[in-house]
Design a protein around this motif. Structure first.
Motif, PDB file in Angstrom:
ATOM      1  N   GLY A 106      86.591  -6.081  31.357  1.00  0.00           N
ATOM      2  CA  GLY A 106      86.674  -7.357  30.654  1.00  0.00           C
ATOM      3  C   GLY A 106      85.437  -7.756  29.898  1.00  0.00           C
ATOM      4  O   GLY A 106      85.299  -8.895  29.483  1.00  0.00           O
ATOM      5  N   HIS A 107      84.517  -6.801  29.710  1.00  0.00           N
ATOM      6  CA  HIS A 107      83.304  -7.105  28.943  1.00  0.00           C
ATOM      7  C   HIS A 107      82.681  -5.812  28.449  1.00  0.00           C
ATOM      8  O   HIS A 107      83.139  -4.724  28.780  1.00  0.00           O
ATOM      9  CB  HIS A 107      82.303  -7.881  29.801  1.00  0.00           C
ATOM     10  CG  HIS A 107      81.868  -7.138  31.033  1.00  0.00           C
ATOM     11  ND1 HIS A 107      80.890  -6.179  31.017  1.00  0.00           N
ATOM     12  CD2 HIS A 107      82.299  -7.193  32.318  1.00  0.00           C
ATOM     13  CE1 HIS A 107      80.716  -5.682  32.229  1.00  0.00           C
ATOM     14  NE2 HIS A 107      81.581  -6.292  33.040  1.00  0.00           N
ATOM     15  N   GLY A 108      81.642  -5.947  27.642  1.00  0.00           N
ATOM     16  CA  GLY A 108      80.879  -4.782  27.214  1.00  0.00           C
ATOM     17  C   GLY A 108      81.480  -3.991  26.067  1.00  0.00           C
ATOM     18  O   GLY A 108      81.161  -2.820  25.902  1.00  0.00           O
ATOM     19  N   ILE A 109      82.325  -4.630  25.253  1.00  0.00           N
ATOM     20  CA  ILE A 109      82.897  -3.880  24.128  1.00  0.00           C
ATOM     21  C   ILE A 109      82.485  -4.447  22.773  1.00  0.00           C
ATOM     22  O   ILE A 109      82.861  -3.914  21.751  1.00  0.00           O
ATOM     23  CB  ILE A 109      84.433  -3.785  24.210  1.00  0.00           C
ATOM     24  CG1 ILE A 109      85.092  -5.144  24.026  1.00  0.00           C
ATOM     25  CG2 ILE A 109      84.862  -3.118  25.509  1.00  0.00           C
ATOM     26  CD1 ILE A 109      86.579  -5.069  23.737  1.00  0.00           C
ATOM     27  N   GLY A 110      81.731  -5.513  22.763  1.00  0.00           N
ATOM     28  CA  GLY A 110      81.245  -6.099  21.520  1.00  0.00           C
ATOM     29  C   GLY A 110      82.224  -7.087  20.902  1.00  0.00           C
ATOM     30  O   GLY A 110      83.442  -6.946  21.007  1.00  0.00           O
ATOM     31  N   LYS A 111      81.664  -8.086  20.255  1.00  0.00           N
ATOM     32  CA  LYS A 111      82.457  -9.159  19.659  1.00  0.00           C
ATOM     33  C   LYS A 111      83.436  -8.640  18.610  1.00  0.00           C
ATOM     34  O   LYS A 111      84.589  -9.082  18.556  1.00  0.00           O
ATOM     35  CB  LYS A 111      81.520 -10.194  19.042  1.00  0.00           C
ATOM     36  CG  LYS A 111      82.227 -11.387  18.478  1.00  0.00           C
ATOM     37  CD  LYS A 111      81.244 -12.405  17.926  1.00  0.00           C
ATOM     38  CE  LYS A 111      81.986 -13.585  17.348  1.00  0.00           C
ATOM     39  NZ  LYS A 111      81.054 -14.582  16.815  1.00  0.00           N
ATOM     40  N   ALA A 112      83.008  -7.710  17.775  1.00  0.00           N
ATOM     41  CA  ALA A 112      83.885  -7.188  16.725  1.00  0.00           C
ATOM     42  C   ALA A 112      85.127  -6.531  17.322  1.00  0.00           C
ATOM     43  O   ALA A 112      86.239  -6.686  16.785  1.00  0.00           O
ATOM     44  CB  ALA A 112      83.131  -6.194  15.846  1.00  0.00           C
ATOM     45  N   ASN A 113      84.966  -5.830  18.428  1.00  0.00           N
ATOM     46  CA  ASN A 113      86.109  -5.176  19.067  1.00  0.00           C
ATOM     47  C   ASN A 113      87.035  -6.183  19.753  1.00  0.00           C
ATOM     48  O   ASN A 113      88.252  -6.003  19.755  1.00  0.00           O
ATOM     49  CB  ASN A 113      85.650  -4.094  20.032  1.00  0.00           C
ATOM     50  CG  ASN A 113      85.027  -2.935  19.283  1.00  0.00           C
ATOM     51  OD1 ASN A 113      85.509  -2.543  18.221  1.00  0.00           O
ATOM     52  ND2 ASN A 113      83.948  -2.397  19.812  1.00  0.00           N
ATOM     53  N   TRP A 114      86.471  -7.235  20.327  1.00  0.00           N
ATOM     54  CA  TRP A 114      87.318  -8.297  20.881  1.00  0.00           C
ATOM     55  C   TRP A 114      88.150  -8.908  19.757  1.00  0.00           C
ATOM     56  O   TRP A 114      89.333  -9.193  19.936  1.00  0.00           O
ATOM     57  CB  TRP A 114      86.489  -9.380  21.569  1.00  0.00           C
ATOM     58  CG  TRP A 114      86.017  -8.989  22.927  1.00  0.00           C
ATOM     59  CD1 TRP A 114      84.729  -8.753  23.296  1.00  0.00           C
ATOM     60  CD2 TRP A 114      86.811  -8.749  24.090  1.00  0.00           C
ATOM     61  NE1 TRP A 114      84.682  -8.383  24.622  1.00  0.00           N
ATOM     62  CE2 TRP A 114      85.940  -8.386  25.135  1.00  0.00           C
ATOM     63  CE3 TRP A 114      88.177  -8.814  24.355  1.00  0.00           C
ATOM     64  CZ2 TRP A 114      86.390  -8.082  26.416  1.00  0.00           C
ATOM     65  CZ3 TRP A 114      88.623  -8.517  25.626  1.00  0.00           C
ATOM     66  CH2 TRP A 114      87.741  -8.158  26.644  1.00  0.00           C
ATOM     67  N   ASN A 115      87.528  -9.100  18.599  1.00  0.00           N
ATOM     68  CA  ASN A 115      88.254  -9.672  17.468  1.00  0.00           C
ATOM     69  C   ASN A 115      89.355  -8.736  16.979  1.00  0.00           C
ATOM     70  O   ASN A 115      90.448  -9.192  16.622  1.00  0.00           O
ATOM     71  CB  ASN A 115      87.292 -10.017  16.338  1.00  0.00           C
ATOM     72  CG  ASN A 115      86.417 -11.209  16.669  1.00  0.00           C
ATOM     73  OD1 ASN A 115      86.786 -12.058  17.475  1.00  0.00           O
ATOM     74  ND2 ASN A 115      85.254 -11.273  16.069  1.00  0.00           N
ATOM     75  N   LYS A 116      89.101  -7.435  16.967  1.00  0.00           N
ATOM     76  CA  LYS A 116      90.138  -6.466  16.580  1.00  0.00           C
ATOM     77  C   LYS A 116      91.337  -6.552  17.523  1.00  0.00           C
ATOM     78  O   LYS A 116      92.493  -6.553  17.089  1.00  0.00           O
ATOM     79  CB  LYS A 116      89.595  -5.030  16.611  1.00  0.00           C
ATOM     80  CG  LYS A 116      88.706  -4.652  15.471  1.00  0.00           C
ATOM     81  CD  LYS A 116      88.289  -3.192  15.624  1.00  0.00           C
ATOM     82  CE  LYS A 116      87.348  -2.748  14.556  1.00  0.00           C
ATOM     83  NZ  LYS A 116      87.024  -1.308  14.689  1.00  0.00           N
ATOM     84  N   LEU A 117      91.059  -6.593  18.818  1.00  0.00           N
ATOM     85  CA  LEU A 117      92.129  -6.692  19.803  1.00  0.00           C
ATOM     86  C   LEU A 117      92.905  -8.001  19.641  1.00  0.00           C
ATOM     87  O   LEU A 117      94.138  -8.006  19.654  1.00  0.00           O
ATOM     88  CB  LEU A 117      91.563  -6.595  21.223  1.00  0.00           C
ATOM     89  CG  LEU A 117      91.162  -5.204  21.681  1.00  0.00           C
ATOM     90  CD1 LEU A 117      90.257  -5.272  22.904  1.00  0.00           C
ATOM     91  CD2 LEU A 117      92.395  -4.373  21.974  1.00  0.00           C
ATOM     92  N   ALA A 118      92.187  -9.090  19.470  1.00  0.00           N
ATOM     93  CA  ALA A 118      92.837 -10.394  19.319  1.00  0.00           C
ATOM     94  C   ALA A 118      93.717 -10.421  18.074  1.00  0.00           C
ATOM     95  O   ALA A 118      94.859 -10.895  18.121  1.00  0.00           O
ATOM     96  CB  ALA A 118      91.787 -11.500  19.256  1.00  0.00           C
ATOM     97  N   ASP A 119      93.211  -9.907  16.972  1.00  0.00           N
ATOM     98  CA  ASP A 119      93.998  -9.858  15.736  1.00  0.00           C
ATOM     99  C   ASP A 119      95.256  -9.015  15.929  1.00  0.00           C
ATOM    100  O   ASP A 119      96.338  -9.396  15.492  1.00  0.00           O
ATOM    101  CB  ASP A 119      93.172  -9.291  14.582  1.00  0.00           C
ATOM    102  CG  ASP A 119      92.097 -10.236  14.093  1.00  0.00           C
ATOM    103  OD1 ASP A 119      92.136 -11.439  14.434  1.00  0.00           O
ATOM    104  OD2 ASP A 119      91.200  -9.768  13.364  1.00  0.00           O
ATOM    105  N   PHE A 120      95.110  -7.873  16.570  1.00  0.00           N
ATOM    106  CA  PHE A 120      96.250  -6.989  16.788  1.00  0.00           C
ATOM    107  C   PHE A 120      97.346  -7.685  17.599  1.00  0.00           C
ATOM    108  O   PHE A 120      98.533  -7.582  17.281  1.00  0.00           O
ATOM    109  CB  PHE A 120      95.804  -5.701  17.490  1.00  0.00           C
ATOM    110  CG  PHE A 120      96.931  -4.747  17.733  1.00  0.00           C
ATOM    111  CD1 PHE A 120      97.347  -3.896  16.734  1.00  0.00           C
ATOM    112  CD2 PHE A 120      97.589  -4.711  18.955  1.00  0.00           C
ATOM    113  CE1 PHE A 120      98.409  -3.020  16.936  1.00  0.00           C
ATOM    114  CE2 PHE A 120      98.641  -3.845  19.174  1.00  0.00           C
ATOM    115  CZ  PHE A 120      99.057  -2.997  18.162  1.00  0.00           C
ATOM    116  N   PHE A 121      96.945  -8.391  18.651  1.00  0.00           N
ATOM    117  CA  PHE A 121      97.918  -9.023  19.537  1.00  0.00           C
ATOM    118  C   PHE A 121      98.334 -10.426  19.093  1.00  0.00           C
ATOM    119  O   PHE A 121      99.224 -11.033  19.677  1.00  0.00           O
ATOM    120  CB  PHE A 121      97.386  -9.068  20.969  1.00  0.00           C
ATOM    121  CG  PHE A 121      97.316  -7.722  21.623  1.00  0.00           C
ATOM    122  CD1 PHE A 121      98.457  -6.936  21.769  1.00  0.00           C
ATOM    123  CD2 PHE A 121      96.116  -7.223  22.096  1.00  0.00           C
ATOM    124  CE1 PHE A 121      98.399  -5.692  22.374  1.00  0.00           C
ATOM    125  CE2 PHE A 121      96.047  -5.977  22.722  1.00  0.00           C
ATOM    126  CZ  PHE A 121      97.196  -5.212  22.847  1.00  0.00           C
TER     127      PHE A 121
END
Length: 82
Positions: free
Chosen positions: A45-60
């Motif tokens: 649940g952490h350690g993947i960077g803000k840009a990657n969280w945003n990619k996941l959020a956009d996808f879902f």
């Protein structure tokens, strides 16, 4: 006795991924990240960077903070129905 909900995974990513019938590898390919990054996000649940969280959020189709919510299926069941 502690009746606090203790999810197996610390966030909703795995549940969202499975609801769409995706493997970690196929999700990673669709958003241009590695399979190991998806696994790390799901398990830690952490350690993947803000840009990657945003990619996941956009996808879902959710806000990035919603990915951190293990109770998202109860709050937004429409995201998990096929």
């Amino acid at each position: 006795m502690n009746n606090t909900f203790q999810p197996k995974y610390p966030n909703a990513i795995r549940l969202l991924r499975l609801a769409r019938g995706l493997s970690t590898s196929s999700l990673g390919k669709q958003i241009d990240v590695s399979q190991s990054l998806i696994s790390r996000a799901e398990l830690k649940g952490h350690g993947i960077g803000k840009a990657n969280w945003n990619k996941l959020a956009d996808f879902f189709g959710v806000a990035p903070w919603e990915l951190h919510d293990p109770t998202l299926p109860q709050k937004r069941p429409e995201l998990f129905s096929k």
